[in-house]
Design a protein around this motif. Structure first.
Motif, PDB file in Angstrom:
ATOM      1  N   SER A  46       0.842  -1.184   0.000  1.00 49.78           N
ATOM      2  CA  SER A  46       0.000   0.000   0.000  1.00 49.78           C
ATOM      3  C   SER A  46       0.877   1.233   0.000  1.00 49.78           C
ATOM      4  O   SER A  46       1.939   1.237   0.617  1.00 49.78           O
ATOM      5  CB  SER A  46      -0.897  -0.001   1.238  1.00 49.78           C
ATOM      6  OG  SER A  46      -1.210   1.314   1.621  1.00 49.78           O
ATOM      7  N   ILE A  48       0.214   3.887   1.438  1.00 49.49           N
ATOM      8  CA  ILE A  48       0.019   4.626   2.696  1.00 49.49           C
ATOM      9  C   ILE A  48       0.789   3.950   3.821  1.00 49.49           C
ATOM     10  O   ILE A  48       0.678   2.749   4.026  1.00 49.49           O
ATOM     11  CB  ILE A  48      -1.476   4.666   3.087  1.00 49.49           C
ATOM     12  CG1 ILE A  48      -2.327   5.060   1.895  1.00 49.49           C
ATOM     13  CG2 ILE A  48      -1.691   5.603   4.263  1.00 49.49           C
ATOM     14  CD1 ILE A  48      -3.806   4.773   2.075  1.00 49.49           C
ATOM     15  N   THR A  90      -2.901   5.471  13.504  1.00 51.98           N
ATOM     16  CA  THR A  90      -4.157   4.818  13.139  1.00 51.98           C
ATOM     17  C   THR A  90      -4.473   3.705  14.122  1.00 51.98           C
ATOM     18  O   THR A  90      -3.758   2.715  14.204  1.00 51.98           O
ATOM     19  CB  THR A  90      -4.071   4.237  11.711  1.00 51.98           C
ATOM     20  OG1 THR A  90      -3.769   5.290  10.815  1.00 51.98           O
ATOM     21  CG2 THR A  90      -5.383   3.584  11.320  1.00 51.98           C
ATOM     22  N   CYS A  93      -9.462  -0.099  13.361  1.00 43.46           N
ATOM     23  CA  CYS A  93      -9.168  -1.356  12.690  1.00 43.46           C
ATOM     24  C   CYS A  93     -10.424  -2.214  12.664  1.00 43.46           C
ATOM     25  O   CYS A  93     -11.167  -2.278  13.645  1.00 43.46           O
ATOM     26  CB  CYS A  93      -8.074  -2.100  13.449  1.00 43.46           C
ATOM     27  SG  CYS A  93      -7.734  -3.734  12.805  1.00 43.46           S
ATOM     28  N   ILE A 113      -4.539  -1.165   4.515  1.00 41.30           N
ATOM     29  CA  ILE A 113      -5.002   0.101   5.090  1.00 41.30           C
ATOM     30  C   ILE A 113      -5.908   0.778   4.072  1.00 41.30           C
ATOM     31  O   ILE A 113      -5.671   0.718   2.863  1.00 41.30           O
ATOM     32  CB  ILE A 113      -3.807   0.998   5.494  1.00 41.30           C
ATOM     33  CG1 ILE A 113      -4.257   2.071   6.474  1.00 41.30           C
ATOM     34  CG2 ILE A 113      -3.104   1.569   4.288  1.00 41.30           C
ATOM     35  CD1 ILE A 113      -3.114   2.672   7.279  1.00 41.30           C
ATOM     36  N   LYS A 114      -6.971   1.333   4.576  1.00 38.78           N
ATOM     37  CA  LYS A 114      -7.936   1.996   3.719  1.00 38.78           C
ATOM     38  C   LYS A 114      -7.928   3.482   4.079  1.00 38.78           C
ATOM     39  O   LYS A 114      -8.133   3.849   5.234  1.00 38.78           O
ATOM     40  CB  LYS A 114      -9.315   1.387   3.976  1.00 38.78           C
ATOM     41  CG  LYS A 114     -10.389   1.822   3.014  1.00 38.78           C
ATOM     42  CD  LYS A 114     -11.686   1.124   3.406  1.00 38.78           C
ATOM     43  CE  LYS A 114     -12.867   1.836   2.776  1.00 38.78           C
ATOM     44  NZ  LYS A 114     -14.117   1.550   3.473  1.00 38.78           N
ATOM     45  N   ALA A 115      -7.672   4.291   3.065  1.00 36.36           N
ATOM     46  CA  ALA A 115      -7.615   5.727   3.319  1.00 36.36           C
ATOM     47  C   ALA A 115      -9.014   6.262   3.558  1.00 36.36           C
ATOM     48  O   ALA A 115      -9.939   5.980   2.800  1.00 36.36           O
ATOM     49  CB  ALA A 115      -6.973   6.441   2.134  1.00 36.36           C
ATOM     50  N   GLY A 116      -9.170   7.014   4.608  1.00 41.11           N
ATOM     51  CA  GLY A 116     -10.459   7.606   4.909  1.00 41.11           C
ATOM     52  C   GLY A 116     -10.390   9.110   4.797  1.00 41.11           C
ATOM     53  O   GLY A 116      -9.311   9.692   4.687  1.00 41.11           O
ATOM     54  N   THR A 119      -9.710   9.819   8.762  1.00 43.66           N
ATOM     55  CA  THR A 119      -8.677   8.970   9.356  1.00 43.66           C
ATOM     56  C   THR A 119      -8.597   7.656   8.583  1.00 43.66           C
ATOM     57  O   THR A 119      -9.584   7.208   8.013  1.00 43.66           O
ATOM     58  CB  THR A 119      -8.990   8.716  10.847  1.00 43.66           C
ATOM     59  OG1 THR A 119      -8.175   7.634  11.307  1.00 43.66           O
ATOM     60  CG2 THR A 119     -10.432   8.320  11.068  1.00 43.66           C
ATOM     61  N   ASN A 120      -7.414   7.091   8.549  1.00 51.75           N
ATOM     62  CA  ASN A 120      -7.245   5.818   7.860  1.00 51.75           C
ATOM     63  C   ASN A 120      -7.737   4.681   8.751  1.00 51.75           C
ATOM     64  O   ASN A 120      -7.826   4.809   9.953  1.00 51.75           O
ATOM     65  CB  ASN A 120      -5.779   5.598   7.514  1.00 51.75           C
ATOM     66  CG  ASN A 120      -5.266   6.647   6.554  1.00 51.75           C
ATOM     67  OD1 ASN A 120      -6.023   7.162   5.733  1.00 51.75           O
ATOM     68  ND2 ASN A 120      -3.999   6.972   6.653  1.00 51.75           N
ATOM     69  N   LYS A 121      -8.030   3.590   8.084  1.00 52.10           N
ATOM     70  CA  LYS A 121      -8.519   2.445   8.825  1.00 52.10           C
ATOM     71  C   LYS A 121      -7.844   1.187   8.294  1.00 52.10           C
ATOM     72  O   LYS A 121      -7.639   1.048   7.095  1.00 52.10           O
ATOM     73  CB  LYS A 121     -10.032   2.335   8.644  1.00 52.10           C
ATOM     74  CG  LYS A 121     -10.667   1.227   9.442  1.00 52.10           C
ATOM     75  CD  LYS A 121     -12.169   1.194   9.213  1.00 52.10           C
ATOM     76  CE  LYS A 121     -12.809   0.122  10.073  1.00 52.10           C
ATOM     77  NZ  LYS A 121     -14.242  -0.004   9.814  1.00 52.10           N
TER      78      LYS A 121
END
Ligand SMILES: [Zn+2]
Length: 133
Positions: A46, A48, A90, A93, A113-116, A119-121
């Motif tokens: 990823s 990120i 972060t 989760c 990791i998923k960009a929000g 906030t990332n998750k």
């Protein structure tokens, strides 16, 4: 060569070993790892947080780190485990619960990791053997 991550029964340190029948690198006692299950966790590549290791938690207890595109094999007794990850700041989760049984001794899991917007998750989800590197 494959590496396995285990928790020493004697000193409770989490260590990476190549030989499950070897000795603990911290206290030198024999590792007792007979009849075990395994959780293979692959951290997907990823852009990120690449430089940051994910903190790995098993049933709330720290279990070392996992680097970008790293595969970590946790050698564990049979049982039910809650997997949780953190990455830098972060803490959000999507946890995953896996069950290791004599019928299903190996669980394959991938984390990303998923960009929000705010906030990332981190997402932890079940995977197939074919998903592993
Ligand atoms: Zn030890």
């Amino acid at each position: 060569m494959d590496k396995f991550r285990v928790k020493c029964n004697n000193c409770k340190n989490v260590i990476d070993v190549e030989n499950l029948n070897g000795v603990c690198s911290k206290c030198g006692r024999a590792l007792q790892t007979a009849t075990q299950g395994e959780i293979s966790i692959y951290r997907m590549g990823s852009p990120i947080g690449v430089a940051v290791g994910y903190g790995l938690y098993l049933n709330g207890e720290p279990y070392g780190h996992i680097a970008n595109k790293e595969l970590v094999k946790l050698s564990l007794p049979f049982g039910t485990y809650n997997l949780h990850c953190t990455c830098g700041l972060t803490r959000r989760c999507q946890d995953l619960v896996v069950e290791l049984t004599p019928e299903n001794p190996i669980a394959y899991v991938k984390a990303r990791i998923k960009a929000g917007f705010w906030t990332n998750k981190i997402i932890i989800e079940k995977a197939n053997k074919e998903d592993m590197p």
